[in-house]
Design a protein around this motif. Structure first.
Motif, PDB file in Angstrom:
ATOM      1  N   ASP A  22      -0.784  -6.267  -3.272  1.00 17.18           N
ATOM      2  CA  ASP A  22      -0.028  -7.229  -2.788  1.00 17.18           C
ATOM      3  C   ASP A  22       0.330  -8.331  -3.687  1.00 17.18           C
ATOM      4  OD1 ASP A  22       0.937  -8.386  -0.522  1.00 17.18           O
ATOM      5  OD2 ASP A  22      -0.850  -9.388   0.022  1.00 17.18           O
ATOM      6  N   GLY A  23      -0.195  -8.977  -4.695  1.00  9.94           N
ATOM      7  CA  GLY A  23       0.320  -9.750  -5.514  1.00  9.94           C
ATOM      8  C   GLY A  23       1.351  -9.533  -6.269  1.00  9.94           C
ATOM      9  N   THR A  24       1.490  -8.106  -6.722  1.00 10.54           N
ATOM     10  CA  THR A  24       2.852  -7.748  -7.173  1.00 10.54           C
ATOM     11  C   THR A  24       3.987  -7.917  -6.556  1.00 10.54           C
ATOM     12  OG1 THR A  24       1.304  -6.433  -8.771  1.00 10.54           O
ATOM     13  CG2 THR A  24       3.609  -5.867  -8.892  1.00 10.54           C
ATOM     14  N   VAL A  25       3.714  -7.335  -5.322  1.00 11.05           N
ATOM     15  CA  VAL A  25       5.114  -7.506  -4.539  1.00 11.05           C
ATOM     16  C   VAL A  25       5.314  -8.919  -4.195  1.00 11.05           C
ATOM     17  CG1 VAL A  25       5.795  -6.986  -2.233  1.00 11.05           C
ATOM     18  CG2 VAL A  25       4.404  -5.440  -3.419  1.00 11.05           C
ATOM     19  N   LYS A  26       4.566  -9.681  -4.163  1.00 11.14           N
ATOM     20  CA  LYS A  26       4.918 -11.372  -3.685  1.00 11.14           C
ATOM     21  C   LYS A  26       5.432 -11.841  -5.004  1.00 11.14           C
ATOM     22  CE  LYS A  26       1.409 -12.041  -0.345  1.00 11.14           C
ATOM     23  NZ  LYS A  26       0.043 -12.885   0.312  1.00 11.14           N
ATOM     24  N   THR A  27       4.985 -11.382  -6.400  1.00  6.17           N
ATOM     25  CA  THR A  27       5.492 -12.001  -7.404  1.00  6.17           C
ATOM     26  C   THR A  27       7.049 -11.409  -7.646  1.00  6.17           C
ATOM     27  OG1 THR A  27       3.478 -12.041  -8.489  1.00  6.17           O
ATOM     28  CG2 THR A  27       5.365 -12.041  -9.869  1.00  6.17           C
ATOM     29  N   ALA A  28       7.329 -10.410  -7.467  1.00  3.94           N
ATOM     30  CA  ALA A  28       8.548  -9.698  -7.205  1.00  3.94           C
ATOM     31  C   ALA A  28       9.507 -10.625  -6.263  1.00  3.94           C
ATOM     32  CB  ALA A  28       8.679  -8.089  -7.218  1.00  3.94           C
ATOM     33  N   TYR A  29       8.790 -10.599  -4.984  1.00  7.42           N
ATOM     34  CA  TYR A  29       9.800 -11.237  -3.945  1.00  7.42           C
ATOM     35  C   TYR A  29       9.853 -12.715  -4.261  1.00  7.42           C
ATOM     36  CZ  TYR A  29      10.549 -13.411   0.682  1.00  7.42           C
ATOM     37  OH  TYR A  29      11.312 -14.061   1.358  1.00  7.42           O
ATOM     38  N   LYS A  30       9.352 -13.289  -5.272  1.00 11.11           N
ATOM     39  CA  LYS A  30       9.264 -14.858  -5.438  1.00 11.11           C
ATOM     40  C   LYS A  30      10.742 -14.915  -6.048  1.00 11.11           C
ATOM     41  CE  LYS A  30       6.221 -17.044  -6.869  1.00 11.11           C
ATOM     42  NZ  LYS A  30       4.802 -17.341  -7.917  1.00 11.11           N
ATOM     43  N   HIS A  31      10.988 -13.815  -7.071  1.00  8.97           N
ATOM     44  CA  HIS A  31      12.376 -13.805  -7.828  1.00  8.97           C
ATOM     45  C   HIS A  31      13.434 -13.474  -7.029  1.00  8.97           C
ATOM     46  CE1 HIS A  31       9.972 -14.273 -11.497  1.00  8.97           C
ATOM     47  NE2 HIS A  31       9.469 -13.324 -11.383  1.00  8.97           N
ATOM     48  N   LEU A  32      13.215 -12.651  -6.008  1.00  8.35           N
ATOM     49  CA  LEU A  32      14.377 -12.328  -4.906  1.00  8.35           C
ATOM     50  C   LEU A  32      14.650 -13.592  -4.092  1.00  8.35           C
ATOM     51  CD1 LEU A  32      13.170  -8.937  -3.802  1.00  8.35           C
ATOM     52  CD2 LEU A  32      15.097  -9.228  -5.465  1.00  8.35           C
ATOM     53  N   PHE A  33      13.573 -14.240  -3.813  1.00 10.55           N
ATOM     54  CA  PHE A  33      13.916 -15.344  -2.761  1.00 10.55           C
ATOM     55  C   PHE A  33      14.664 -16.476  -3.633  1.00 10.55           C
ATOM     56  CE2 PHE A  33      12.760 -19.467  -0.813  1.00 10.55           C
ATOM     57  CZ  PHE A  33      12.890 -19.026   0.426  1.00 10.55           C
ATOM     58  N   ALA A  34      14.434 -16.646  -4.885  1.00 14.43           N
ATOM     59  CA  ALA A  34      14.978 -17.666  -5.765  1.00 14.43           C
ATOM     60  C   ALA A  34      16.624 -17.411  -6.038  1.00 14.43           C
ATOM     61  CB  ALA A  34      14.418 -17.617  -6.933  1.00 14.43           C
ATOM     62  N   LYS A  66       1.060  -1.157  -0.020  1.00 13.18           N
ATOM     63  CA  LYS A  66      -0.054   0.040  -0.061  1.00 13.18           C
ATOM     64  C   LYS A  66       1.048   1.371   0.141  1.00 13.18           C
ATOM     65  CE  LYS A  66      -4.038  -1.957   2.349  1.00 13.18           C
ATOM     66  NZ  LYS A  66      -4.843  -1.713   3.517  1.00 13.18           N
ATOM     67  N   GLN A  67       1.987   1.077   0.913  1.00 14.08           N
ATOM     68  CA  GLN A  67       2.807   2.221   0.848  1.00 14.08           C
ATOM     69  C   GLN A  67       3.389   2.579  -0.442  1.00 14.08           C
ATOM     70  OE1 GLN A  67       3.261   4.483   3.676  1.00 14.08           O
ATOM     71  NE2 GLN A  67       4.394   5.853   1.731  1.00 14.08           N
ATOM     72  N   ALA A  68       3.842   1.720  -1.452  1.00 14.99           N
ATOM     73  CA  ALA A  68       4.376   1.664  -2.624  1.00 14.99           C
ATOM     74  C   ALA A  68       3.477   1.856  -3.608  1.00 14.99           C
ATOM     75  CB  ALA A  68       5.195   0.489  -2.848  1.00 14.99           C
ATOM     76  N   GLY A  69       2.182   1.856  -3.470  1.00 15.03           N
ATOM     77  CA  GLY A  69       1.130   2.059  -4.285  1.00 15.03           C
ATOM     78  C   GLY A  69       0.805   0.918  -5.350  1.00 15.03           C
ATOM     79  N   VAL A  70       1.100  -0.262  -4.890  1.00 11.97           N
ATOM     80  CA  VAL A  70       1.197  -1.587  -5.942  1.00 11.97           C
ATOM     81  C   VAL A  70       0.115  -2.446  -5.168  1.00 11.97           C
ATOM     82  CG1 VAL A  70       3.037  -1.162  -7.347  1.00 11.97           C
ATOM     83  CG2 VAL A  70       3.307  -2.422  -5.055  1.00 11.97           C
TER      84      VAL A  70
END
Length: 347
Positions: free
Chosen positions: A310-322, A304-308
């Motif tokens: 929640d699913g978009t953040v989790k998708t980007a985090y998935k690539h970071l976690f990998a 919410k703070q970034a203005g996107v």
């Protein structure tokens, strides 16, 4: 003070600059004397004895030009401050507004006769620029740069027929880039009521106009006639992390901000994140950094703070976690960070 002279002057009294003025009754050292400029006296604050008279007031000579009948206080000597973005304003003389009918009529007549409509529109645009910059906490440098750009647009009669709100938004966005103030296009667009497509079109036209103007004027031009140091740069995820971390109110703001910025910089080498919005990448880096430090926060408030979403953040985090083994530095783990605190990616 006077003191007796030496043998050579025959005992004649002369001025002795080594003496200190003090109260003859209190004889306090150091003396507790106050200069009362209103009465012109030097008064001892301890006992109230007048020690000296005819004191010269060396303070600023403030005058009040307000009407005495209204009891107003106007400590002004030379009028309002100078504004380099308004031509001829400092030389203009205006009739003060008053309650009397004669003054009202005279003030209205002068405004209708002397004030230019174009100048009024320019001043109104400047006020709107300042209010929009204050709405998203941007400094005076950004607002002055936006005024500069808007004045250039108005001077060259460019962008005629375009909504003024969209032109102002484009000027603010370019001013942010000039002053290295990280603000996204979405943040600027949310300030206006114009369509996103229209603001984007105006922004691209402003870019071409300023680049052409800079090439025409050359590097030797100075003042408000040119735009200097303009580069077509973009805001990266690392530029947004510090501000988002500060707005989220973490306890370890400095540590989380530093780690998230470095994560965002190292994430530029991940091919899976290429082309993704810097908003989502910055939010994902903050999400990983706060868990690594031991101050976990859910992904929803960060999104919410970034203005996107929640699913978009989790998708980007998935690539970071990998790619966590490549992204996370050993020094972060030695400083108290724990790899097992990073949340697992749900299938």
């Amino acid at each position: 003070m006077l003191s007796p002279g030496g043998e050579n002057n025959g005992g004649v009294y002369q001025e002795d600059l080594n003496n200190i003025l003090c109260c003859p009754d209190c004889k306090e050292i150091p003396p507790n004397l106050v200069e009362e400029f209103s009465s012109g006296d030097m008064v001892c604050q301890s006992c109230g004895v007048v020690v000296g008279t005819r004191i010269i007031d060396t303070r600023s000579e403030w005058r009040t030009f307000a009407n005495d009948d209204h009891g107003g206080d106007d400590p002004s000597r030379v009028g309002g401050p100078q504004d380099e973005f308004v031509e001829g304003e400092q030389l203009a003389t205006t009739v003060a507004f008053s309650e009397s009918k004669a003054h009202k009529a005279l003030s209205r007549t002068q405004n209708n006769a002397n004030q230019d409509k174009a100048q009024k529109g320019l001043m109104q645009a400047y006020k709107e620029i300042v209010s929009l910059c204050e709405a998203i906490n941007m400094g005076q440098n950004v607002s002055n740069a936006a005024k500069h750009i808007f004045k250039l647009v108005d001077k060259h009669k460019f962008m005629k027929g375009k909504p003024q709100e969209a032109v102002i938004a484009g000027c603010i966005f370019i001013a942010c880039r000039q002053n290295n103030v990280p603000r996204t296009f979405r943040e600027i667009f949310n300030l206006t009521s114009v369509s996103k497509k229209e603001v984007g079109r105006v922004f691209k036209q402003l870019q071409k106009f300023l680049q052409k103007l800079q090439d025409t004027e050359g590097e030797g031009a100075t003042g408000l006639n040119t735009v200097t140091n303009y580069e077509n740069t973009s805001v990266g995820a690392e530029d947004l992390c510090s501000r988002y971390v500060s707005q989220l109110g973490f306890k370890n703001q400095q540590k989380i901000s530093k780690i998230s910025r470095e994560l965002a910089e190292r994430a530029n080498d991940i091919s899976a994140l290429a082309g993704r919005s810097p908003l989502s990448v910055a939010a994902a880096c903050i999400y990983m950094a706060c868990h690594l430090v031991g101050e976990p926060r859910a992904s929803l408030p960060i999104a919410k703070q970034a203005g996107v979403s929640d699913g978009t953040v989790k998708t980007a985090y998935k690539h970071l976690f990998a790619a966590r083994e490549e992204l996370i530095k050993k020094e972060w783990l030695d400083d108290g960070g724990k790899m097992d605190q990073i949340p697992q990616v749900q299938a």
